[in-house]
Design a protein around this motif. Structure first.
Motif, PDB file in Angstrom:
ATOM      1  N   ILE A   1      -8.441   2.674  -4.669  1.00 39.38           N
ATOM      2  CA  ILE A   1      -8.108   3.840  -3.855  1.00 39.38           C
ATOM      3  C   ILE A   1      -9.142   3.971  -2.754  1.00 39.38           C
ATOM      4  O   ILE A   1     -10.348   3.917  -3.009  1.00 39.38           O
ATOM      5  N   ASN A   2      -8.688   4.148  -1.517  1.00 34.79           N
ATOM      6  CA  ASN A   2      -9.572   4.530  -0.415  1.00 34.79           C
ATOM      7  C   ASN A   2      -9.425   6.043  -0.248  1.00 34.79           C
ATOM      8  O   ASN A   2      -8.409   6.510   0.280  1.00 34.79           O
TER       9      ASN A   2
ATOM     10  N   ALA B   1      -5.316   9.990   0.683  1.00 28.71           N
ATOM     11  CA  ALA B   1      -5.792   8.783   0.008  1.00 28.71           C
ATOM     12  C   ALA B   1      -4.900   7.622   0.417  1.00 28.71           C
ATOM     13  O   ALA B   1      -3.725   7.807   0.732  1.00 28.71           O
ATOM     14  N   HIS B   2      -5.483   6.452   0.411  1.00 36.83           N
ATOM     15  CA  HIS B   2      -4.737   5.221   0.715  1.00 36.83           C
ATOM     16  C   HIS B   2      -4.881   4.320  -0.504  1.00 36.83           C
ATOM     17  O   HIS B   2      -5.984   3.847  -0.813  1.00 36.83           O
ATOM     18  N   VAL B   3      -3.787   4.106  -1.212  1.00 32.51           N
ATOM     19  CA  VAL B   3      -3.811   3.377  -2.476  1.00 32.51           C
ATOM     20  C   VAL B   3      -3.382   1.928  -2.237  1.00 32.51           C
ATOM     21  O   VAL B   3      -2.264   1.674  -1.767  1.00 32.51           O
TER      22      VAL B   3
ATOM     23  N   ASP C   1       0.823  -1.211   0.000  1.00 37.38           N
ATOM     24  CA  ASP C   1       0.000   0.000   0.000  1.00 37.38           C
ATOM     25  C   ASP C   1       0.856   1.259   0.000  1.00 37.38           C
ATOM     26  O   ASP C   1       2.006   1.250   0.453  1.00 37.38           O
ATOM     27  N   CYS C   2       0.257   2.333  -0.470  1.00 34.85           N
ATOM     28  CA  CYS C   2       0.901   3.644  -0.419  1.00 34.85           C
ATOM     29  C   CYS C   2      -0.112   4.656   0.099  1.00 34.85           C
ATOM     30  O   CYS C   2      -1.188   4.821  -0.485  1.00 34.85           O
TER      31      CYS C   2
END
Length: 374
Positions: free
Chosen positions: A283-284, A265-267, A208-209
């Motif tokens: 994407i969150n 954002a949490h990718v 995750d990024c």
């Protein structure tokens, strides 16, 4: 790293509308800064957070039937406590503030947010897949499922995953199928409660990024890989390791630029072992559950979000390559290795125990409610 706001105290309102309870980790991060007064408004009456010594006030409002009613409740809290700033945390809060930003009296108290079109693309896996195809961003082969479609013609390789198009709770609704007969049987025998996509399963691992962006440019980020799985195969991990992967970063950098993204954002990505590449899964477009892990690594996302939104200069921090365990991860590690309980330095720095010991009452209520409802 500490940052300074050009004001003795600043008050922040956190609107909570999601049962996923990201608010607690946002509070943990903001409370590291002594000059912030934290206020919470929630649609849930008895969350453990109301007992926290880190917040100045907790207000409960029943779930509203309309956006205008929810916005009115926000305005009441802002006026009642003379609150300076709003940090929307979950999908509903962010989406509603984006839609109504120009129509509310407190627009100057709302921080970095993406535009409405970019948010909808990010929050819809089918739209995101089309966006990535158009912009040459690597992603797994993805189809928007319709009951009228002939699945034999659109799925040419298994295993595959079926997923809700929009956000699901902790991986809920994601199912893996190894062949067409399994998929067909599932679709014929289950009343699907969401719109779904079908996505090729990639042999590899999840990575995750997390990002904070302004107008498509990444301001700060962390990259983390799971080292201890959670309760479900597709749910959040109980342990993560922070690292850097240049090829992954470039993929995320391009994605955020094409969306002209502002805010957090949490990718979610997957490393494809066959192609030696990183592919974007989803994407969150909100804050995430492992914020406290990012904090331990050196990036306080909620606080930097506040600084950036207020146009306050700060020294850009770099994150450390550490390992971090949440409470379940810590318990599982101790069960597997009893001597780990004596590793007090790690436990106090790189697990969620650092937050529970500073603010014990919410933890007590959390345990009590788990036993009461079990």
């Amino acid at each position: 790293m500490k940052y300074k706001i050009n004001k003795n105290q600043i008050s922040v309102l956190l609107p909570e509308t999601s049962i996923l309870n990201f608010t607690t980790v946002v509070v943990n991060c903001l409370s590291e800064q002594k000059n912030i007064n934290i206020y919470v408004i929630s649609n849930f009456e008895f969350p453990e957070l109301r007992h926290s010594n880190k917040i100045s006030n907790f207000s409960y409002y029943p779930k509203t039937k309309s956006e205008s009613e929810w916005l009115t409740n926000i305005e009441k809290e802002l006026k009642k406590f003379s609150i300076d700033f709003i940090i929307p945390i979950d999908v509903y809060s962010i989406k509603t503030l984006i839609k109504n930003r120009n129509n509310v009296s407190f627009s100057n108290k709302i921080g970095l947010l993406p535009d409405f079109n970019s948010f909808n693309i990010a929050n819809d896996k089918s739209s995101l897949a089309k966006h990535m195809l158009k912009n040459n961003i690597p992603f797994p082969k993805t189809f928007h499922y319709s009951k009228e479609e002939l699945l034999e013609n659109i799925v040419d390789r298994y295993p595959i995953l079926i997923k809700p198009i929009t956000e699901s709770e902790a991986g809920e609704g994601i199912v893996k199928f190894n062949d067409f007969n399994q998929l067909k049987s599932f679709l014929l025998n289950n009343e699907l409660s969401f719109s779904y996509i079908i996505q090729k399963y990639i042999v590899g691992y999840d990575i995750d990024c997390s990002v904070l962006c302004e107008k498509g440019k990444i301001v700060v980020f962390t990259i983390q890989k799971g080292i201890l799985s959670g309760k479900t195969e597709f749910g959040p991990n109980n342990g993560v390791e922070f690292l850097y992967a240049e090829k992954l970063y470039r993929v995320v950098e391009k994605l955020m630029k094409t969306l002209n993204w502002s805010g957090v954002a949490h990718v979610d990505l997957r490393y494809d072992m066959d192609e030696d590449s990183y592919k974007v899964i989803e994407i969150n477009p909100r804050f995430w559950s492992s914020l406290d892990a990012s904090l331990a690594a050196g990036i306080n996302f909620p606080y930097i979000y506040l600084l950036k939104s207020l146009n306050i200069d700060f020294v850009k921090p770099m994150y450390n390559h550490i390992k971090f365990l949440n409470l379940l991860g810590l318990m599982k590690t101790i069960r597997n290795n009893k001597l780990f309980i004596f590793n007090l330095r790690f436990i106090m720095k790189y697990t969620t125990m650092r937050f529970y010991l500073k603010d014990a009452l919410p933890f007590v209520y959390l345990i009590y409610n788990k036993f009461r409802n079990s």
